[in-house]
Design an enzyme around this catalytic site. Structure first.
Site, PDB file in Angstrom:
ATOM      1  N   ARG A 110       0.871  -1.251  -0.095  1.00  0.00           N
ATOM      2  CA  ARG A 110       0.105  -0.028   0.019  1.00  0.00           C
ATOM      3  C   ARG A 110       0.882   1.188  -0.031  1.00  0.00           C
ATOM      4  O   ARG A 110       0.436   2.230  -0.722  1.00  0.00           O
ATOM      5  CB  ARG A 110      -0.722  -0.078   1.236  1.00  0.00           C
ATOM      6  N   LYS A 145       2.238  24.380  -1.754  1.00  0.00           N
ATOM      7  CA  LYS A 145       0.670  23.662  -1.776  1.00  0.00           C
ATOM      8  C   LYS A 145       0.806  22.259  -1.916  1.00  0.00           C
ATOM      9  O   LYS A 145       0.345  21.565  -2.880  1.00  0.00           O
ATOM     10  CB  LYS A 145      -0.122  24.367  -2.633  1.00  0.00           C
ATOM     11  N   LYS A 177       5.034  37.912   0.537  1.00  0.00           N
ATOM     12  CA  LYS A 177       3.780  38.152  -0.344  1.00  0.00           C
ATOM     13  C   LYS A 177       2.903  39.061   0.345  1.00  0.00           C
ATOM     14  O   LYS A 177       3.353  39.897   1.219  1.00  0.00           O
ATOM     15  CB  LYS A 177       3.086  36.682  -0.051  1.00  0.00           C
ATOM     16  N   GLU A 210       6.182  39.823  -3.811  1.00  0.00           N
ATOM     17  CA  GLU A 210       4.856  39.775  -4.537  1.00  0.00           C
ATOM     18  C   GLU A 210       4.364  41.184  -4.927  1.00  0.00           C
ATOM     19  O   GLU A 210       4.476  42.218  -4.202  1.00  0.00           O
ATOM     20  CB  GLU A 210       3.911  39.006  -3.684  1.00  0.00           C
ATOM     21  N   ASP A 232       1.565  38.742  -9.581  1.00  0.00           N
ATOM     22  CA  ASP A 232       0.253  37.943  -8.912  1.00  0.00           C
ATOM     23  C   ASP A 232      -1.317  38.400  -9.473  1.00  0.00           C
ATOM     24  O   ASP A 232      -1.341  39.431  -9.512  1.00  0.00           O
ATOM     25  CB  ASP A 232       0.361  38.063  -7.526  1.00  0.00           C
TER      26      ASP A 232
END
Length: 293
Positions: A110, A145, A177, A210, A232
């Site tokens: 697995r 992410k 950011k 950013e 952005d």
């Protein structure tokens, strides 16, 4: 043998220690105090052989990881890789064969499949997006992410698919950011404070800032000290203006809501990098199974 290079790029995070730490943590989660299904039903002395069956199409990834997992579960397991990492596959292909103690094959099954199915899905989508921006100078980047505790595998899969790994975590690059800038009191305050911090800590880290419009781009350029300017959620028209304004003074990264329908147009704006969170957070795993032979 663990490969530390893909497309001539060194993957510093792929150390034997990191690989083994991941495997042991994953086995603890899955096996706990024992694989009681296998221990209860299969005599200890039984040996068998199994093969990895590809039941989809795309780019195979995680073969080397599978080899590490089988060996970590039981050194007696012998694995033969039948395909090359990063190669194109189709339904019916056989990725590897493993033989040894039957219980051990089943205990490893697995974790091997979980890693390979997801890694292959990521590598496949990465290769697809790479094809859409072919002929431009843009490099395809991943992001942070990622799935908690699975970043190592997901970043590795992006590299296998031909993409470029962005920073691995919060520690290997400074990215200022919108929230950093707003909390710090503006672009200049954030950059100046960052420069002081890095100097005091004797850290040599790249700085990315950013921006959301041309005024912010101009401010970053005026302040100086940044290596990369992130554009952005800008429209292609605005992005082209920003790239022309920046010229060769900074590298540029396009980010925010970029899809396979828009990525080609974004790349044609002349940016150096395009970051796509969907490479790791919105992919379909490849269908792969392990069957006894």
């Amino acid at each position: 043998m663990l490969f530390f290079y893909f497309y001539h790029v060194k993957l510093d995070y792929l150390t034997p220690e990191a690989i083994q730490a991941f495997i042991q943590s994953a086995l603890l989660e899955d096996v706990g105090d024992g694989d009681h299904s296998s221990l209860a039903s299969i005599p200890e002395h039984f040996h068998n052989k199994a093969r990895l069956l590809i039941k989809g199409e795309g780019i195979i990834a995680g073969l080397e990881m599978a080899e590490h997992i089988f060996k970590a579960v039981d050194p007696q397991l012998e694995t033969e890789l039948l395909l090359k990492e990063g190669s194109s596959v189709s339904y019916g292909d056989i990725g590897l064969e493993v033989q040894g103690p039957s219980r051990s094959i089943l205990t490893a099954e697995r974790l091997v499949l979980n890693c390979m199915q997801r890694m292959s899905g990521i590598a496949t989508y990465t290769r697809h997006l790479m094809g859409l921006i072919a002929g431009t100078k843009a490099e395809l980047l991943d992001t942070r992410k990622t799935t908690p505790n699975f970043r190592l595998m997901e970043k590795w899969a992006v590299a296998i698919g031909g993409g470029t790994n962005h920073r691995f975590g919060l520690y290997d690059m400074v990215m200022l950011k919108d929230n950093h800038i707003d909390f710090a009191g503006g672009i200049e305050a954030a950059i100046r404070s960052t420069q002081t911090y890095l100097k005091d800590k004797q850290l040599s880290l790249r700085i990315e800032v950013e921006t959301r419009n041309l005024e912010e781009v101009k401010e970053v350029m005026h302040v100086g000290g940044a290596d990369v300017i992130m554009l952005d959620n800008m429209s292609p028209e605005l992005m082209r203006e920003a790239v022309a304004l920046i010229g060769d003074s900074h590298q540029t990264e396009a980010s925010g809501g970029i899809t396979e329908e828009t990525i080609a147009e974004v790349a044609q704006c002349g940016v150096n990098f395009i970051s796509v969170g969907a490479l790791t957070h919105s992919i379909n795993s490849m269908d792969i199974s392990l069957k006894a032979i």
